[in-house]
Design a protein around this motif. Structure first.
Motif, PDB file in Angstrom:
ATOM      1  N   ASN A  14       0.318  -1.232   0.496  1.00 34.53           N
ATOM      2  CA  ASN A  14       0.036  -0.177  -0.208  1.00 34.53           C
ATOM      3  C   ASN A  14       0.854   1.631   0.081  1.00 34.53           C
ATOM      4  N   PHE A  15       1.650   0.996   0.443  1.00 26.76           N
ATOM      5  CA  PHE A  15       2.673   2.532   0.580  1.00 26.76           C
ATOM      6  C   PHE A  15       4.464   2.581   0.000  1.00 26.76           C
ATOM      7  N   GLY A  16       4.497   1.521  -0.886  1.00 23.91           N
ATOM      8  CA  GLY A  16       5.941   1.627  -1.706  1.00 23.91           C
ATOM      9  C   GLY A  16       6.856   1.002  -1.141  1.00 23.91           C
ATOM     10  N   TYR A  17       6.741   0.022  -0.362  1.00 27.48           N
ATOM     11  CA  TYR A  17       8.437  -0.062   0.420  1.00 27.48           C
ATOM     12  C   TYR A  17       8.905  -1.374   0.158  1.00 27.48           C
ATOM     13  N   ASN A  18       9.651  -1.015   0.289  1.00 31.20           N
ATOM     14  CA  ASN A  18      10.484  -2.845   0.030  1.00 31.20           C
ATOM     15  C   ASN A  18      10.589  -4.003   1.622  1.00 31.20           C
ATOM     16  N   GLN A  19      10.841  -5.318   1.327  1.00 28.74           N
ATOM     17  CA  GLN A  19      10.794  -6.191   2.027  1.00 28.74           C
ATOM     18  C   GLN A  19      12.147  -5.250   3.591  1.00 28.74           C
ATOM     19  N   GLN A  20      13.368  -4.504   3.305  1.00 27.39           N
ATOM     20  CA  GLN A  20      13.989  -4.220   3.675  1.00 27.39           C
ATOM     21  C   GLN A  20      13.837  -2.932   4.053  1.00 27.39           C
ATOM     22  N   SER A  21      13.391  -1.773   3.794  1.00 27.00           N
ATOM     23  CA  SER A  21      12.552  -0.330   4.135  1.00 27.00           C
ATOM     24  C   SER A  21      11.569  -0.943   5.088  1.00 27.00           C
ATOM     25  N   ALA A  22      10.660  -1.682   4.623  1.00 29.16           N
ATOM     26  CA  ALA A  22       9.732  -1.967   5.490  1.00 29.16           C
ATOM     27  C   ALA A  22       9.357  -2.164   7.118  1.00 29.16           C
ATOM     28  N   THR A  23      11.302  -3.149   6.536  1.00 27.75           N
ATOM     29  CA  THR A  23      11.799  -3.993   8.522  1.00 27.75           C
ATOM     30  C   THR A  23      12.372  -2.594   8.888  1.00 27.75           C
ATOM     31  N   ASP A  24      12.831  -1.519   8.469  1.00 26.38           N
ATOM     32  CA  ASP A  24      13.308  -0.382   9.404  1.00 26.38           C
ATOM     33  C   ASP A  24      12.293   0.327   9.652  1.00 26.38           C
ATOM     34  N   VAL A  25      11.750   1.030   8.581  1.00 23.38           N
ATOM     35  CA  VAL A  25      10.849   1.692   8.551  1.00 23.38           C
ATOM     36  C   VAL A  25      10.050   1.082  10.881  1.00 23.38           C
ATOM     37  N   LEU A  26       9.640  -0.357  10.169  1.00 20.25           N
ATOM     38  CA  LEU A  26       9.119  -0.850  11.407  1.00 20.25           C
ATOM     39  C   LEU A  26       9.526  -0.397  12.521  1.00 20.25           C
ATOM     40  N   ASN A  27      10.710  -0.581  12.462  1.00 20.68           N
ATOM     41  CA  ASN A  27      11.870  -0.783  13.992  1.00 20.68           C
ATOM     42  C   ASN A  27      11.954   0.199  14.428  1.00 20.68           C
ATOM     43  N   PHE A  28      11.976   1.267  13.332  1.00 16.29           N
ATOM     44  CA  PHE A  28      12.138   3.157  13.552  1.00 16.29           C
ATOM     45  C   PHE A  28      11.167   2.995  14.333  1.00 16.29           C
ATOM     46  N   VAL A  29       9.602   2.976  13.782  1.00 15.24           N
ATOM     47  CA  VAL A  29       8.222   3.303  14.770  1.00 15.24           C
ATOM     48  C   VAL A  29       8.086   2.582  15.774  1.00 15.24           C
ATOM     49  N   ALA A  30       8.588   1.262  15.879  1.00 13.87           N
ATOM     50  CA  ALA A  30       8.425   0.393  17.072  1.00 13.87           C
ATOM     51  C   ALA A  30       8.947   0.943  18.125  1.00 13.87           C
ATOM     52  N   SER A  31      10.549   1.485  18.235  1.00 13.74           N
ATOM     53  CA  SER A  31      11.701   2.481  18.784  1.00 13.74           C
ATOM     54  C   SER A  31      11.106   3.927  19.475  1.00 13.74           C
ATOM     55  N   ILE A  32       9.735   4.871  17.971  1.00 14.69           N
ATOM     56  CA  ILE A  32       9.595   5.640  18.968  1.00 14.69           C
ATOM     57  C   ILE A  32       8.441   5.637  20.086  1.00 14.69           C
ATOM     58  N   PHE A  33       7.641   4.340  19.720  1.00 11.96           N
ATOM     59  CA  PHE A  33       6.690   3.848  20.498  1.00 11.96           C
ATOM     60  C   PHE A  33       7.604   3.412  21.786  1.00 11.96           C
ATOM     61  N   ALA A  34       7.904   2.817  21.740  1.00 10.46           N
ATOM     62  CA  ALA A  34       8.943   1.530  23.491  1.00 10.46           C
ATOM     63  C   ALA A  34       9.160   3.408  24.071  1.00 10.46           C
ATOM     64  N   ARG A  35      10.502   4.646  23.468  1.00 11.17           N
ATOM     65  CA  ARG A  35      10.554   5.652  23.881  1.00 11.17           C
ATOM     66  C   ARG A  35       9.080   6.185  24.953  1.00 11.17           C
ATOM     67  N   GLY A  36       7.802   6.282  24.331  1.00 13.37           N
ATOM     68  CA  GLY A  36       6.464   6.474  24.418  1.00 13.37           C
ATOM     69  C   GLY A  36       6.099   5.753  25.898  1.00 13.37           C
ATOM     70  N   ASP A  37       6.578   4.429  25.664  1.00 15.80           N
ATOM     71  CA  ASP A  37       5.606   3.891  26.779  1.00 15.80           C
ATOM     72  C   ASP A  37       6.700   3.742  27.317  1.00 15.80           C
ATOM     73  N   ILE A  38       7.680   4.449  27.789  1.00 20.59           N
ATOM     74  CA  ILE A  38       8.926   4.407  28.424  1.00 20.59           C
ATOM     75  C   ILE A  38       8.423   5.424  29.540  1.00 20.59           C
ATOM     76  N   LYS A  39       8.080   6.740  28.882  1.00 20.68           N
ATOM     77  CA  LYS A  39       7.351   8.075  29.354  1.00 20.68           C
ATOM     78  C   LYS A  39       6.039   7.929  30.215  1.00 20.68           C
ATOM     79  N   GLU A  40       5.911   7.151  29.212  1.00 15.71           N
ATOM     80  CA  GLU A  40       4.276   7.018  30.377  1.00 15.71           C
ATOM     81  C   GLU A  40       4.557   6.485  31.105  1.00 15.71           C
ATOM     82  N   GLN A  41       4.876   5.544  31.634  1.00 16.89           N
ATOM     83  CA  GLN A  41       5.826   5.028  32.816  1.00 16.89           C
ATOM     84  C   GLN A  41       6.802   5.188  33.586  1.00 16.89           C
ATOM     85  N   ALA A  42       7.339   6.717  33.112  1.00 18.77           N
ATOM     86  CA  ALA A  42       8.600   7.631  34.066  1.00 18.77           C
ATOM     87  C   ALA A  42       6.850   8.298  35.595  1.00 18.77           C
TER      88      ALA A  42
END
Length: 332
Positions: free
Chosen positions: A304-332
């Motif tokens: 749907n968005f034009g990624y390939n296997q590697q770029s999709a994996t990397d962008v998911l990892n990047f966004v996951a790290s953002i959400f992880a930071r958000g979770d940490i902030k919420e817990q702090a």
């Protein structure tokens, strides 16, 4: 000498419309001309945003940001701004577009990124923004430290814009379950109908008649900043629209209402985010069930968005790290 006497120098401003700037780069950097190197979505776009932003003057109206100004120039709509307002914005500035980063500089850096990242199968916005930044140190036409500082600050704005863009894409990929959205929409509409008509809702599981689910309705409306004071108006608008369609013998489709669609997608994302456990991507252990769900999201990013296997994996990892930071902030 005679020819020189008749020559008049005319300064032509750089492009200040994003679509046109993107078109310049896409002409040379596309999958046909560069078949062996994947250019991840938004890579060209983010470089173009940066280039155009360097050419714009700060808005005189304090409530408008430079990025919002760029979007208005590009034909996007913003609450409280009309086409006349955009014309006024252009009249406010006399030399806008006469200074800033040239397309040639950006083209050179795109080429550099493609060459310098030889070990990578693709380039992404971060790789290109890094090239754009490093090139500023040696840019012969930028001697002012203040100007370099401004351009670096604008790079920061672009990085934030990219972060917001990919977060939104991943959210949409997670909530792109058509059947789930339809069910959520039907549930919302049933409750809104009962609310506006002062009726009860029949619970399909118990068969009992219940009051409309205010919590459900507000959880959806909050996603698009519908305040408590405006909820009745919004709900009536929805029902009036559905009623008008029914008169014409047409069915309601949530996709015809972009605001409602966005609200439903964000609500579904919120509901599904924890089940998909996107934040587990940043850990070394992912169970099979979670991995299967992540693979579905990844495939949606590809299709749907034009990624390939590697770029999709990397962008998911990047966004996951953002959400992880958000979770940490919420817990702090």
């Amino acid at each position: 000498e005679a020819l020189r006497d008749r020559t008049v120098k005319i300064d032509i401003p750089y492009i200040t419309k994003l679509k046109d700037e993107i078109r310049i780069y896409q002409k040379d950097y596309n999958s046909k001309k560069i078949p062996n190197k994947h250019i991840a979505p938004h890579t060209i776009e983010m470089a173009a945003i940066w280039a155009v932003l360097t050419r714009l003057e700060d808005p005189l109206k304090g409530q408008l940001t430079l990025l919002q100004k760029l979007k208005l120039y590009d034909g996007k709509s913003l609450p409280g701004f009309t086409e006349e307002n955009v014309k006024e914005l252009r009249k406010e500035v006399k030399r806008e577009g006469m200074e800033g980063i040239s397309p040639r500089y950006v083209q050179d850096k795109i080429s550099n990124a493609l060459v310098s990242e030889l070990e990578e199968a693709y380039i992404n916005p971060f790789m290109l923004l890094k090239e754009l930044e490093s090139g500023l140190r040696h840019h012969t036409l930028i001697s002012s430290d203040d100007l370099k500082k401004r351009y670096l600050e604008i790079l920061g704005l672009v990085r934030q814009e990219y972060e917001d863009t990919v977060k939104n894409e991943v959210q949409r990929a997670i909530s792109a379950d058509e059947e789930s959205i339809k069910k959520l929409c039907a549930n919302y509409i049933d409750n809104v109908k009962a609310y506006t008509q002062k009726e009860k809702v029949r619970n399909k599981y118990t068969g009992q008649s219940e009051d409309p689910d205010e919590r459900l309705m507000r959880s959806i409306e909050d996603k698009i900043d519908i305040p408590e004071s405006r909820k009745d108006d919004f709900r009536r608008e929805i029902m009036n629209y559905i009623g008008a369609l029914a008169v014409d013998g047409k069915q309601f489709d949530y996709r015809a209402n972009p605001r409602l669609q966005k609200a439903l997608e964000l609500k579904l994302f919120e509901d599904q985010k924890d089940t998909i456990k996107l934040t587990s991507l940043v850990s070394s252990v992912v169970d099979q069930e979670t991995q299967e769900k992540i693979d579905v999201v990844k495939q949606r990013l590809i299709e749907n968005f034009g990624y390939n296997q590697q770029s999709a994996t990397d962008v998911l990892n990047f966004v996951a790290s953002i959400f992880a930071r958000g979770d940490i902030k919420e817990q702090a």
